[in-house]
Design a protein around this motif. Sequence first.
Motif, PDB file in Angstrom:
ATOM      1  N   SER A  28       0.970  -1.352   0.111  1.00  0.00           N
ATOM      2  CA  SER A  28      -0.227   0.135   0.104  1.00  0.00           C
ATOM      3  C   SER A  28       0.839   1.210  -0.005  1.00  0.00           C
ATOM      4  O   SER A  28       0.614   2.393  -0.633  1.00  0.00           O
ATOM      5  N   ASN A  29       2.037   1.256   0.804  1.00  0.00           N
ATOM      6  CA  ASN A  29       2.848   2.462   0.688  1.00  0.00           C
ATOM      7  C   ASN A  29       3.370   2.439  -0.826  1.00  0.00           C
ATOM      8  O   ASN A  29       3.530   3.838  -0.935  1.00  0.00           O
ATOM      9  N   LEU A  30       3.872   1.613  -1.134  1.00  0.00           N
ATOM     10  CA  LEU A  30       4.427   1.726  -2.688  1.00  0.00           C
ATOM     11  C   LEU A  30       3.348   2.135  -3.585  1.00  0.00           C
ATOM     12  O   LEU A  30       3.547   2.939  -4.248  1.00  0.00           O
ATOM     13  N   THR A  31       2.214   1.723  -3.525  1.00  0.00           N
ATOM     14  CA  THR A  31       1.197   2.454  -4.300  1.00  0.00           C
ATOM     15  C   THR A  31       0.855   3.771  -4.138  1.00  0.00           C
ATOM     16  O   THR A  31       0.932   4.811  -5.016  1.00  0.00           O
ATOM     17  N   LYS A  32       0.962   4.263  -2.751  1.00  0.00           N
ATOM     18  CA  LYS A  32       0.756   5.652  -2.431  1.00  0.00           C
ATOM     19  C   LYS A  32       2.097   6.349  -3.083  1.00  0.00           C
ATOM     20  O   LYS A  32       1.843   7.539  -3.392  1.00  0.00           O
ATOM     21  N   LEU A  33       3.211   6.092  -2.898  1.00  0.00           N
ATOM     22  CA  LEU A  33       4.247   6.524  -3.529  1.00  0.00           C
ATOM     23  C   LEU A  33       4.312   6.608  -5.095  1.00  0.00           C
ATOM     24  O   LEU A  33       4.758   7.783  -5.470  1.00  0.00           O
ATOM     25  N   THR A  34       3.825   5.622  -5.699  1.00  0.00           N
ATOM     26  CA  THR A  34       3.773   5.692  -7.093  1.00  0.00           C
ATOM     27  C   THR A  34       2.727   6.831  -7.579  1.00  0.00           C
ATOM     28  O   THR A  34       2.818   7.569  -8.711  1.00  0.00           O
ATOM     29  N   VAL A  35       1.883   7.001  -7.031  1.00  0.00           N
ATOM     30  CA  VAL A  35       0.571   7.905  -7.268  1.00  0.00           C
ATOM     31  C   VAL A  35       1.039   9.319  -7.092  1.00  0.00           C
ATOM     32  O   VAL A  35       1.069  10.189  -7.803  1.00  0.00           O
ATOM     33  N   LEU A  36       1.869   9.415  -5.938  1.00  0.00           N
ATOM     34  CA  LEU A  36       2.461  10.697  -5.511  1.00  0.00           C
ATOM     35  C   LEU A  36       3.645  11.115  -6.473  1.00  0.00           C
ATOM     36  O   LEU A  36       3.689  12.305  -7.054  1.00  0.00           O
ATOM     37  N   LEU A  37       4.353  10.176  -7.098  1.00  0.00           N
ATOM     38  CA  LEU A  37       5.430  10.588  -7.886  1.00  0.00           C
ATOM     39  C   LEU A  37       4.664  10.971  -9.442  1.00  0.00           C
ATOM     40  O   LEU A  37       5.158  11.894 -10.142  1.00  0.00           O
ATOM     41  N   ASP A  38       3.668  10.405  -9.606  1.00  0.00           N
ATOM     42  CA  ASP A  38       3.212  10.497 -10.844  1.00  0.00           C
ATOM     43  C   ASP A  38       2.471  11.897 -11.027  1.00  0.00           C
ATOM     44  O   ASP A  38       2.433  12.721 -12.068  1.00  0.00           O
ATOM     45  N   THR A  39       1.913  12.291  -9.767  1.00  0.00           N
ATOM     46  CA  THR A  39       1.466  13.582  -9.730  1.00  0.00           C
ATOM     47  C   THR A  39       2.509  14.749  -9.826  1.00  0.00           C
ATOM     48  O   THR A  39       2.245  15.660 -10.303  1.00  0.00           O
ATOM     49  N   LEU A  40       3.531  14.565  -8.945  1.00  0.00           N
ATOM     50  CA  LEU A  40       4.872  15.305  -9.068  1.00  0.00           C
ATOM     51  C   LEU A  40       5.247  15.680 -10.578  1.00  0.00           C
ATOM     52  O   LEU A  40       5.638  16.507 -10.750  1.00  0.00           O
ATOM     53  N   LYS A  41       5.427  14.369 -11.165  1.00  0.00           N
ATOM     54  CA  LYS A  41       5.870  14.462 -12.416  1.00  0.00           C
ATOM     55  C   LYS A  41       4.922  15.306 -13.538  1.00  0.00           C
ATOM     56  O   LYS A  41       5.332  16.015 -14.084  1.00  0.00           O
ATOM     57  N   ASP A  43       2.927  17.743 -12.487  1.00  0.00           N
ATOM     58  CA  ASP A  43       2.965  19.049 -12.164  1.00  0.00           C
ATOM     59  C   ASP A  43       4.431  19.569 -12.492  1.00  0.00           C
ATOM     60  O   ASP A  43       4.343  21.091 -13.207  1.00  0.00           O
ATOM     61  N   MET A  44       5.443  18.863 -12.484  1.00  0.00           N
ATOM     62  CA  MET A  44       6.638  19.489 -13.015  1.00  0.00           C
ATOM     63  C   MET A  44       6.608  19.829 -14.526  1.00  0.00           C
ATOM     64  O   MET A  44       7.199  20.608 -15.017  1.00  0.00           O
ATOM     65  N   GLN A  45       5.895  18.909 -15.320  1.00  0.00           N
ATOM     66  CA  GLN A  45       5.676  19.122 -16.710  1.00  0.00           C
ATOM     67  C   GLN A  45       5.031  20.344 -16.965  1.00  0.00           C
ATOM     68  O   GLN A  45       5.318  21.062 -17.957  1.00  0.00           O
ATOM     69  N   GLU A  46       4.083  20.657 -16.257  1.00  0.00           N
ATOM     70  CA  GLU A  46       3.118  21.736 -16.418  1.00  0.00           C
ATOM     71  C   GLU A  46       4.087  22.957 -16.047  1.00  0.00           C
ATOM     72  O   GLU A  46       3.641  24.073 -16.590  1.00  0.00           O
TER      73      GLU A  46
END
Length: 82
Positions: A28-41, A43-46
Amino acid sequence: MEWTVITVLVALVGLLATVGAPVIKLNSNLTKLTVLLDTLKNDMQEQKKSAKESHRRLWEHNDEQDGRIENHEKRITLLEQK
């Protein structure tokens, strides 16, 4: 003989519970981190697109000012020659 089988089964269930709980938490922690990293990526592209547009406008304004300064220099030179 029957108590031995029951003891082994209880030991196996205990082992699975002991190992399974941390594995489920880790998953579950890995899933949360994956979602967080996708969101961060995303945001960085925008932000990168926004920064490119901002830099383009700054350079456009800079070029406009360069033209004005050049025109001003020509006018000063003509006034000095008169």
